[in-house]
Design an enzyme around this catalytic site. Sequence first.
Site, PDB file in Angstrom:
ATOM      1  N   SER A  51       0.851  -1.187   0.000  1.00  0.00           N
ATOM      2  CA  SER A  51       0.000   0.000   0.000  1.00  0.00           C
ATOM      3  C   SER A  51       0.893   1.244   0.000  1.00  0.00           C
ATOM      4  O   SER A  51       2.115   1.143   0.138  1.00  0.00           O
ATOM      5  CB  SER A  51      -0.925  -0.015   1.227  1.00  0.00           C
ATOM      6  OG  SER A  51      -0.162  -0.003   2.420  1.00  0.00           O
ATOM      7  N   TYR A  52       0.283   2.414  -0.120  1.00  0.00           N
ATOM      8  CA  TYR A  52       1.049   3.659  -0.175  1.00  0.00           C
ATOM      9  C   TYR A  52       1.880   3.819   1.089  1.00  0.00           C
ATOM     10  O   TYR A  52       1.413   3.565   2.196  1.00  0.00           O
ATOM     11  CB  TYR A  52       0.098   4.848  -0.358  1.00  0.00           C
ATOM     12  CG  TYR A  52       0.818   6.125  -0.693  1.00  0.00           C
ATOM     13  CD1 TYR A  52       1.548   6.245  -1.872  1.00  0.00           C
ATOM     14  CD2 TYR A  52       0.769   7.210   0.173  1.00  0.00           C
ATOM     15  CE1 TYR A  52       2.216   7.418  -2.183  1.00  0.00           C
ATOM     16  CE2 TYR A  52       1.422   8.392  -0.138  1.00  0.00           C
ATOM     17  CZ  TYR A  52       2.150   8.495  -1.317  1.00  0.00           C
ATOM     18  OH  TYR A  52       2.809   9.648  -1.619  1.00  0.00           O
TER      19      TYR A  52
END
Length: 193
Positions: free
Chosen positions: A39-40
């Site tokens: 994920s980011y």
Amino acid sequence: PPPPFITSTLQMASNRQLGLSASETMRAAQALYEAGMISYMRTDNANMGEAGLKAAREEASRRFGPSKVRALPSGSAPSKNKNKENAQEAHEAIRPSVLADAAGDGSGFVGPEDLPAGTGKAERALYGLIYGRAVGSVMIDKVTDGTAVLVEARAEDGTRATFRCSGTVVKEPGWTAASAPSGSSAAVLPPMK
């Protein structure tokens, strides 16, 4: 168990456990993000979204057994970690990307051993750290037994000395089975009589 990583805790753990600088960590994380593996990575939100929590629980159950996954109170959603008051909630915690099964639902994470062949050494090591922390965050607590021994001695001239020795035995590794911090081993004392 500790919560999944946020940017600052990822950088600290990466430096402590992998020897990567903050910029090397973020370069490796950026490469993993661009490859769709995590994920980011710029977030101060320690909560995983519903899909991430489900995948982490499935992964922990598959690898370590259902008894190693923290039980949820009946009728409740997985607990959220408390964030700072001004935390950016736009992104969830740093975690591996969720695999889609045939039905399009999440079905776990890619294991560190299953990363694509072209994944670099730093990226592979960082992914293992992120994976372990995300999976470990949904597992049961570590249980230990500690022992401490104090021995007092007195020399012929009346001088006193006290010696202390302590050790720990891990009874249940809990979350550390997925995410053991480096340098966490403690001395094990023999049985005392």
